[in-house]
Write a protein that holds these residues in place. Structure first.
Motif, PDB file in Angstrom:
ATOM      1  N   PRO A  98       0.813  -1.225   0.000  1.00  6.31           N
ATOM      2  CA  PRO A  98       0.000   0.000   0.000  1.00  6.31           C
ATOM      3  C   PRO A  98       0.841   1.266   0.000  1.00  6.31           C
ATOM      4  CG  PRO A  98      -0.880  -1.582   1.563  1.00  6.31           C
ATOM      5  CD  PRO A  98       0.429  -2.140   1.100  1.00  6.31           C
ATOM      6  N   PHE A  99       1.960   1.255   0.724  1.00  8.11           N
ATOM      7  CA  PHE A  99       2.830   2.429   0.742  1.00  8.11           C
ATOM      8  C   PHE A  99       3.394   2.718  -0.642  1.00  8.11           C
ATOM      9  CE2 PHE A  99       7.056   4.376   1.393  1.00  8.11           C
ATOM     10  CZ  PHE A  99       6.663   5.539   2.044  1.00  8.11           C
ATOM     11  N   ILE A 100       3.845   1.671  -1.338  1.00  7.51           N
ATOM     12  CA  ILE A 100       4.406   1.844  -2.678  1.00  7.51           C
ATOM     13  C   ILE A 100       3.334   2.359  -3.649  1.00  7.51           C
ATOM     14  CG2 ILE A 100       5.455   0.659  -4.648  1.00  7.51           C
ATOM     15  CD1 ILE A 100       7.314   1.084  -2.273  1.00  7.51           C
ATOM     16  N   PHE A 101       2.125   1.862  -3.495  1.00  7.82           N
ATOM     17  CA  PHE A 101       1.082   2.244  -4.446  1.00  7.82           C
ATOM     18  C   PHE A 101       0.581   3.675  -4.236  1.00  7.82           C
ATOM     19  CE2 PHE A 101       1.104  -1.956  -5.974  1.00  7.82           C
ATOM     20  CZ  PHE A 101       0.363  -1.975  -7.156  1.00  7.82           C
ATOM     21  N   THR A 102       0.974   4.315  -3.150  1.00 10.16           N
ATOM     22  CA  THR A 102       0.649   5.736  -3.012  1.00 10.16           C
ATOM     23  C   THR A 102       1.381   6.579  -4.048  1.00 10.16           C
ATOM     24  OG1 THR A 102       2.399   6.011  -1.346  1.00 10.16           O
ATOM     25  CG2 THR A 102       0.171   5.571  -0.544  1.00 10.16           C
ATOM     26  N   ILE A 103       2.462   6.046  -4.627  1.00 12.61           N
ATOM     27  CA  ILE A 103       3.151   6.750  -5.717  1.00 12.61           C
ATOM     28  C   ILE A 103       2.190   6.986  -6.873  1.00 12.61           C
ATOM     29  CG2 ILE A 103       5.092   6.665  -7.336  1.00 12.61           C
ATOM     30  CD1 ILE A 103       6.395   4.624  -5.437  1.00 12.61           C
ATOM     31  N   PHE A 104       1.399   5.963  -7.201  1.00 13.49           N
ATOM     32  CA  PHE A 104       0.449   6.079  -8.310  1.00 13.49           C
ATOM     33  C   PHE A 104      -0.603   7.144  -8.003  1.00 13.49           C
ATOM     34  CE2 PHE A 104       2.330   1.940  -8.724  1.00 13.49           C
ATOM     35  CZ  PHE A 104       2.385   1.694 -10.097  1.00 13.49           C
ATOM     36  N   ILE A 105      -1.062   7.179  -6.751  1.00 14.16           N
ATOM     37  CA  ILE A 105      -2.072   8.162  -6.369  1.00 14.16           C
ATOM     38  C   ILE A 105      -1.512   9.571  -6.486  1.00 14.16           C
ATOM     39  CG2 ILE A 105      -3.560   8.957  -4.485  1.00 14.16           C
ATOM     40  CD1 ILE A 105      -3.579   6.066  -3.450  1.00 14.16           C
ATOM     41  N   TYR A 106      -0.270   9.745  -6.022  1.00 12.29           N
ATOM     42  CA  TYR A 106       0.340  11.068  -6.109  1.00 12.29           C
ATOM     43  C   TYR A 106       0.464  11.525  -7.562  1.00 12.29           C
ATOM     44  CZ  TYR A 106       3.728  14.836  -5.856  1.00 12.29           C
ATOM     45  OH  TYR A 106       4.357  16.048  -5.997  1.00 12.29           O
ATOM     46  N   GLU A 107       0.925  10.626  -8.428  1.00 10.79           N
ATOM     47  CA  GLU A 107       1.095  10.998  -9.832  1.00 10.79           C
ATOM     48  C   GLU A 107      -0.235  11.276 -10.515  1.00 10.79           C
ATOM     49  OE1 GLU A 107       3.748  11.806 -11.358  1.00 10.79           O
ATOM     50  OE2 GLU A 107       5.125  11.238  -9.755  1.00 10.79           O
ATOM     51  N   LEU A 108      -1.302  10.669 -10.030  1.00  9.81           N
ATOM     52  CA  LEU A 108      -2.628  10.927 -10.592  1.00  9.81           C
ATOM     53  C   LEU A 108      -3.003  12.400 -10.449  1.00  9.81           C
ATOM     54  CD1 LEU A 108      -5.241   9.620 -11.785  1.00  9.81           C
ATOM     55  CD2 LEU A 108      -6.016   9.334  -9.418  1.00  9.81           C
ATOM     56  N   TYR A 109      -2.570  13.028  -9.334  1.00  5.58           N
ATOM     57  CA  TYR A 109      -2.924  14.425  -9.068  1.00  5.58           C
ATOM     58  C   TYR A 109      -1.772  15.402  -9.321  1.00  5.58           C
ATOM     59  CZ  TYR A 109      -7.084  12.566  -6.779  1.00  5.58           C
ATOM     60  OH  TYR A 109      -8.273  11.932  -6.519  1.00  5.58           O
ATOM     61  N   SER A 110      -0.625  14.916  -9.754  1.00  4.18           N
ATOM     62  CA  SER A 110       0.550  15.793  -9.869  1.00  4.18           C
ATOM     63  C   SER A 110       0.591  16.593 -11.158  1.00  4.18           C
ATOM     64  CB  SER A 110       1.827  14.949  -9.765  1.00  4.18           C
ATOM     65  OG  SER A 110       1.968  14.129 -10.917  1.00  4.18           O
ATOM     66  N   ASN A 111      -0.259  16.234 -12.124  1.00  3.75           N
ATOM     67  CA  ASN A 111      -0.283  16.934 -13.407  1.00  3.75           C
ATOM     68  C   ASN A 111       1.078  16.875 -14.104  1.00  3.75           C
ATOM     69  OD1 ASN A 111      -1.634  18.359 -15.426  1.00  3.75           O
ATOM     70  ND2 ASN A 111      -0.938  20.351 -14.647  1.00  3.75           N
ATOM     71  N   SER A 112       1.759  15.757 -13.961  1.00  2.00           N
ATOM     72  CA  SER A 112       3.061  15.581 -14.593  1.00  2.00           C
ATOM     73  C   SER A 112       2.891  15.221 -16.067  1.00  2.00           C
ATOM     74  CB  SER A 112       3.843  14.470 -13.880  1.00  2.00           C
ATOM     75  OG  SER A 112       5.016  14.151 -14.583  1.00  2.00           O
ATOM     76  N   ARG A 113       3.880  15.580 -16.874  1.00  2.00           N
ATOM     77  CA  ARG A 113       3.847  15.232 -18.298  1.00  2.00           C
ATOM     78  C   ARG A 113       4.123  13.748 -18.517  1.00  2.00           C
ATOM     79  NH1 ARG A 113       8.281  19.337 -20.328  1.00  2.00           N
ATOM     80  NH2 ARG A 113       9.141  18.549 -18.357  1.00  2.00           N
ATOM     81  N   GLU A 114       4.905  13.143 -17.639  1.00  2.00           N
ATOM     82  CA  GLU A 114       5.262  11.729 -17.787  1.00  2.00           C
ATOM     83  C   GLU A 114       5.096  11.011 -16.441  1.00  2.00           C
ATOM     84  OE1 GLU A 114       9.277  12.357 -19.274  1.00  2.00           O
ATOM     85  OE2 GLU A 114       8.614  11.630 -21.230  1.00  2.00           O
ATOM     86  N   PRO A 115       3.872  10.829 -15.979  1.00  2.00           N
ATOM     87  CA  PRO A 115       3.658  10.268 -14.639  1.00  2.00           C
ATOM     88  C   PRO A 115       4.230   8.867 -14.471  1.00  2.00           C
ATOM     89  CG  PRO A 115       1.610  10.323 -15.882  1.00  2.00           C
ATOM     90  CD  PRO A 115       2.591  11.114 -16.663  1.00  2.00           C
ATOM     91  N   PHE A 116       4.094   8.016 -15.493  1.00  2.00           N
ATOM     92  CA  PHE A 116       4.575   6.646 -15.341  1.00  2.00           C
ATOM     93  C   PHE A 116       6.096   6.556 -15.437  1.00  2.00           C
ATOM     94  CE2 PHE A 116       0.155   5.567 -15.887  1.00  2.00           C
ATOM     95  CZ  PHE A 116       0.018   4.455 -15.066  1.00  2.00           C
ATOM     96  N   VAL A 117       6.719   7.517 -16.080  1.00  2.00           N
ATOM     97  CA  VAL A 117       8.183   7.581 -16.056  1.00  2.00           C
ATOM     98  C   VAL A 117       8.650   7.899 -14.639  1.00  2.00           C
ATOM     99  CG1 VAL A 117      10.208   8.859 -16.873  1.00  2.00           C
ATOM    100  CG2 VAL A 117       8.404   8.221 -18.481  1.00  2.00           C
ATOM    101  N   ASN A 118       7.972   8.829 -13.975  1.00  2.00           N
ATOM    102  CA  ASN A 118       8.310   9.162 -12.585  1.00  2.00           C
ATOM    103  C   ASN A 118       8.119   7.956 -11.660  1.00  2.00           C
ATOM    104  OD1 ASN A 118       8.818  11.845 -13.330  1.00  2.00           O
ATOM    105  ND2 ASN A 118       6.688  12.441 -12.995  1.00  2.00           N
ATOM    106  N   ILE A 119       6.999   7.261 -11.844  1.00  2.00           N
ATOM    107  CA  ILE A 119       6.734   6.067 -11.026  1.00  2.00           C
ATOM    108  C   ILE A 119       7.834   5.032 -11.237  1.00  2.00           C
ATOM    109  CG2 ILE A 119       5.166   4.099 -10.727  1.00  2.00           C
ATOM    110  CD1 ILE A 119       2.868   6.056 -11.497  1.00  2.00           C
ATOM    111  N   ALA A 120       8.195   4.828 -12.492  1.00  2.00           N
ATOM    112  CA  ALA A 120       9.215   3.824 -12.812  1.00  2.00           C
ATOM    113  C   ALA A 120      10.556   4.182 -12.182  1.00  2.00           C
ATOM    114  CB  ALA A 120       9.359   3.695 -14.330  1.00  2.00           C
TER     115      ALA A 120
END
Length: 278
Positions: A98-120
């Motif tokens: 659950p702690f790791i998956f909060t990364i996905f939640i943060y990127e959902l709201y971060s308005n980043s151009r490459e959210p999955f690159v950041n997650i990776a």
């Protein structure tokens, strides 16, 4: 000459800090590697993640926290703060995902151009840096026994391998090892570094008697092979993101990740061998 003295001064201070951290007990040992792990993660995310806005800085801090989590959990076990280790491991495993998956939640709201690159990159930082440094405790601690000198020996082997490769490569190097990634590295230098490492492994068994000659020679061979690969891996990373050094913390040497790139890659293989022996 001024640059050489600066490199030498930095190296001496750095070695003194490392020796003090490892030889003064389990707590300073863990604190030392906690700082090193955090510093390497900070430099890694400085190279790979955007860092122009407040949200980017928060993402970087979150990445460092995620990367430090494995080391923090293993340190709690190693220092004897947990009476029921099986229950601790079970609870940690349940909370880890659950702690790791909060990364996905943060990127959902971060308005980043490459959210999955950041997650990776955040997850990569944990696997590339966080988990290997967490394995250092598995090498250093075996029940109530503190084998800090084995870790120190691995560090010495890594530095001897790097120095031997540089000296031999500078004098005799002609055949490029991996020109696409690191044009200055040669086969002659790599072989010279590995042979120097094996010789130093023999010396170590005379000084550090926690393990025998054969074990030190096997560890020296592991360092000779995987230390060079680790250096190439970080060179590949720096080329992919277009930077020369991971940082400037160590004058004349670059950043912490530049100094520990080979050691990071050595740890998983060395830990697997040492735990097999035990």
């Amino acid at each position: 000459m001024q640059g050489l003295w600066r490199r030498l001064t930095t190296a001496v201070i750095f070695v003194i800090i490392m020796i003090a951290g490892m030889y003064t007990g389990p707590y300073t040992f863990n604190l030392l590697f906690l700082v090193i792990t955090g510093g390497c993660l900070y430099e890694f995310f400085g190279m790979t993640l955007d860092r122009h806005t407040r949200r980017d800085r928060f993402r970087k801090a979150f990445g460092v926290a995620v990367g430090l989590l494995p080391f923090f959990l293993v340190s709690i076990l190693s220092l004897g703060y947990v009476s029921d280790s099986e229950s601790f491991i079970q609870v940690s495993s349940l909370l880890f995902a659950p702690f790791i998956f909060t990364i996905f939640i943060y990127e959902l709201y971060s308005n980043s151009r490459e959210p999955f690159v950041n997650i990776a990159y955040i997850i990569l930082g944990m696997f590339y840096i966080g988990i290997p440094f967490a394995l250092v405790d598995f090498i250093a601690f075996d029940g109530n026994t503190f084998y800090y000198r084995i870790v120190f020996g691995l560090l010495l082997l890594t530095w001897v391998n790097d120095t031997g490769a540089y000296v031999v490569g500078s004098k005799f190097g002609k055949t490029p090892l991996f020109p696409r990634i690191s044009p200055n590295k040669t086969w002659e230098g790599s072989i010279g570094g590995a042979l120097t490492c094996m010789l130093f492994g023999y010396v170590l068994h005379l000084v550090f008697d926690e393990i025998g000659l054969i074990q030190w020679l096997v560890l020296a061979a592991i360092v000779g092979v995987f230390g060079g690969i680790g250096d190439l891996i970080e060179s590949m990373l720096k080329r992919s993101v277009g930077v020369k050094d991971s940082g400037n913390l160590l004058p004349g040497h670059g950043g912490l990740l530049d100094r520990f790139d080979a050691f990071i890659f050595v740890i998983p293989f060395a830990a697997a061998y040492i735990l097999y022996l035990r």
